[in-house]
Design a protein around this motif. Structure first.
Motif, mmCIF file in Angstrom:
data_model
loop_
_atom_site.group_PDB
_atom_site.id
_atom_site.type_symbol
_atom_site.label_atom_id
_atom_site.label_comp_id
_atom_site.label_asym_id
_atom_site.label_seq_id
_atom_site.Cartn_x
_atom_site.Cartn_y
_atom_site.Cartn_z
ATOM 1 N N GLN A 38 2.006 8.537 20.276
ATOM 2 C CA GLN A 38 1.377 8.109 18.920
ATOM 3 C C GLN A 38 1.072 9.328 17.971
ATOM 4 N N THR A 39 0.112 10.165 18.586
ATOM 5 C CA THR A 39 -0.366 11.272 17.967
ATOM 6 C C THR A 39 0.202 12.607 18.077
ATOM 7 N N LEU A 40 0.861 12.563 19.321
ATOM 8 C CA LEU A 40 1.583 13.894 19.614
ATOM 9 C C LEU A 40 0.450 15.013 20.158
ATOM 10 N N SER A 41 -0.720 14.644 20.680
ATOM 11 C CA SER A 41 -1.764 15.342 21.012
ATOM 12 C C SER A 41 -1.880 15.209 22.538
ATOM 13 N N VAL A 42 -2.555 16.337 23.207
ATOM 14 C CA VAL A 42 -2.755 16.255 24.547
ATOM 15 C C VAL A 42 -3.919 15.375 25.093
ATOM 16 N N SER A 43 -3.302 14.557 25.899
ATOM 17 C CA SER A 43 -4.454 13.563 26.608
ATOM 18 C C SER A 43 -5.041 14.138 27.576
ATOM 19 N N PRO B 200 4.626 1.234 28.194
ATOM 20 C CA PRO B 200 3.852 1.660 26.941
ATOM 21 C C PRO B 200 2.373 2.062 27.306
ATOM 22 N N PRO B 201 2.041 3.116 26.573
ATOM 23 C CA PRO B 201 2.407 3.612 25.350
ATOM 24 C C PRO B 201 3.355 4.576 25.127
ATOM 25 N N TYR B 202 4.197 4.768 25.988
ATOM 26 C CA TYR B 202 5.204 5.690 26.200
ATOM 27 C C TYR B 202 4.697 7.202 26.209
ATOM 28 N N SER B 203 3.756 7.590 26.950
ATOM 29 C CA SER B 203 3.299 9.054 26.814
ATOM 30 C C SER B 203 4.450 9.919 27.578
#
Length: 526
Positions: free
Chosen positions: A73-78, A55-58
């Motif tokens: 979760q947000t489908l944004s680039v971290s 988790p959080p499974y990026s």
């Protein structure tokens, strides 16, 4: 005296209208369709997608000379890792999710710390492009890699050294996967059509088992049991029983073009329980994603995307599905999980999980049984007495119910709906009143009828009824047509339409004669 015929059901419907095909959506199709797809653009061809096992499974997407890490979760680039000198071909998370290994076309394999994004190890031994790299599921100290030099290498990551050079493939090694139950065993697939099973405990460099896919192998995965593997190549996905000596279990050939990537997906349950219903997700150059139930040996869902597909990934918590395309677009599907919201609210209140009180089962002997409201849902064994729905009838249906036949025909001719007109005509034929209605039409009403016949009598769906009616109208109302220029004009238009339809039918018959089904007959037409 016999009563006049009356249709038992209103509104009347045409019998010549073909019934549309209604496909019932299965519960599994509803599940896979519940992933709301979102496009992530501005990437270059995405050959590899991988999810973190913790988790959080990026998930990581390899594109061009970089790797982008996205939040599931947000489908944004971290974060983005760009410390590459050439195109990145593959990436793999370590089982704790802290490190990620990546392979390059230059032949280099690197290991990165996800937080600092700095390269911790550089593994150099391949002389050609490296196509895949992977961490064993239960091992933090070793790596598997394979490339275009037809070699498979087993690495000691800490010492940056090669422990084993596994030789046996005769062409490019393009894919591989590690066993989910044994960290010493893994499989590799090659363009020599073979998939080899390796065991690093064996002292020699030969594979312990080999299967032939029959086409260049694009991807290979272990299924969760550890005893089956799935291979992708050509337009087929094949399942092999490795415990049974490499026996072919099934071949799924649902794709039209090359299958490029496969992964294992699991059907999640909103109740919070872990589901054991596993599926194989496959994508191909035909733009289709297929979901294959290998327990029932059938495709349960199919979805089309507007580009050739190169990679697919599915999160361990069953909430995110990602597909990479050749034009640099990620199609990320996100599914809401109800239990997460409930758990978060319980944690926020710090009251723990509160069980809902059980409601007593209703029985006919209870007073509450007879005081149920209209919104109460029936039980499985209840007998429902449904109130018939009041149907709103069109004007021509109301006239038919009152046996005003001529008015019904004129009314529906003015509606300009051919299905309704044909339905009314069929009803009048059943009542043996159609010709009588035609004989009682005045000139303006007859003009409406001729306009309708001119427009729809040559349509194949209606021609069997309307062509015969046209002939009878011309015979019955010949005197009225001769005395009216407007009616003559409609007859001329009708004649031209019929002649054009006859010409088209003759042309089609000539084509059919010149191109018969039998290949021997076709020689005589050449």
């Amino acid at each position: 005296m016999a009563e006049p015929h009356q249709s038992k059901t209103f509104p009347v419907k045409p019998k010549l209208k073909p019934k549309p095909r209604t496909s019932k959506q299965t519960p599994e199709s509803k599940y896979w369709s519940s992933f709301k797809t979102q496009q992530i653009p501005n990437l270059i061809s995405v050959p590899s997608l991988t999810f973190s096992p913790s988790p959080p499974y990026s998930f990581a997407a390899a594109h061009s000379a970089s790797i982008s890490i996205y939040s599931s979760q947000t489908l944004s680039v971290s974060s983005t890792i760009s410390s590459f000198s050439d195109v990145v071909s593959c990436a793999s998370f370590r089982n704790d999710g802290r490190l990620i290994a990546a392979s390059e076309i230059s032949g280099l394999v690197q290991v990165f710390d996800l937080k600092s994004r700095t390269p911790l190890r550089r593994l150099r031994s391949h002389t050609r492009p490296v196509r895949f790299v992977q961490y064993p599921v239960l091992d933090k100290l070793h790596l598997i890699s394979g490339g275009d030099d037809a070699l498979v290498k087993y690495w000691d990551v800490a010492g940056e050294t090669t422990l084993l050079d596994l030789q046996g493939h005769k062409d490019y090694v393009r894919c591989g996967d590690c066993s989910p139950v044994n960290m010493e065993m893994f499989v590799t697939g090659s363009y020599d059509h073979t998939v080899k099973l390796w065991d690093v405990r064996v002292t020699n460099t030969n594979s312990v088992m080999e299967v032939n896919h029959g086409k260049p192998v694009e991807d290979v995965i272990f299924l969760p049991s550890g005893g089956l593997i799935a291979t992708a190549g050509g337009n087929s996905v094949k399942i092999w029983d490795m415990i049974g000596g490499g026996k072919l279990v099934f071949s799924m050939e649902s794709h039209n073009k090359t299958v490029t990537s496969i992964c294992v997906g699991r059907i999640g349950k909103d109740s919070g329980e872990e589901s054991k219903q596993y599926r194989i997700l496959s994508v191909g150059l035909d733009g289709y994603m297929k979901v294959f139930d290998y327990a029932k040996l059938k495709v349960t869902h199919s979805m089309r995307f507007p580009a050739p597909l190169l990679s697919v990934g599915f999160s361990p918590d069953c909430s995110t599905r990602v597909i990479g395309t050749s034009n640099g677009i990620l199609f990320a599907g996100k599914r809401k999980i109800k239990e997460n919201v409930e758990n978060e609210s319980n944690d926020f209140l710090a009251l723990g999980s509160v069980e809902a009180p059980e409601r007593r089962v209703l029985k006919p002997s209870y007073f509450r049984y007879f005081r149920r409201g209209q919104g109460d849902k029936p039980s499985e064994g209840d007998y429902l007495v449904m109130r018939p729905k009041k149907m709103k009838l069109a004007e021509h249906d109301k006239l038919l119910k009152r046996f005003r036949h001529r008015e019904a025909l004129v009314s529906v001719l003015g509606s300009k709906n051919p299905e309704n007109v044909v339905a009314v005509m069929e009803e009048l034929i059943a009542r043996k009143k159609l010709l009588k209605c035609v004989s009682n039409l005045d000139v303006e009403e007859l003009e409406l009828l001729l306009m309708f016949l001119h427009k729809y009598s040559t349509i194949p769906r209606f021609s069997s009824l309307l062509m015969g009616l046209t002939k009878r109208v011309l015979e019955m109302r010949a005197d009225d047509i001769r005395t009216s220029d407007a009616l003559k004009g409609h007859i001329r238009n009708l004649k031209r339409s019929v002649e054009e339809e006859i010409r088209i039918q003759h042309s089609l018959q000539e084509i059919q004669v010149c191109f018969p089904g039998d290949e021997y007959e076709s020689k005589f037409c050449s």
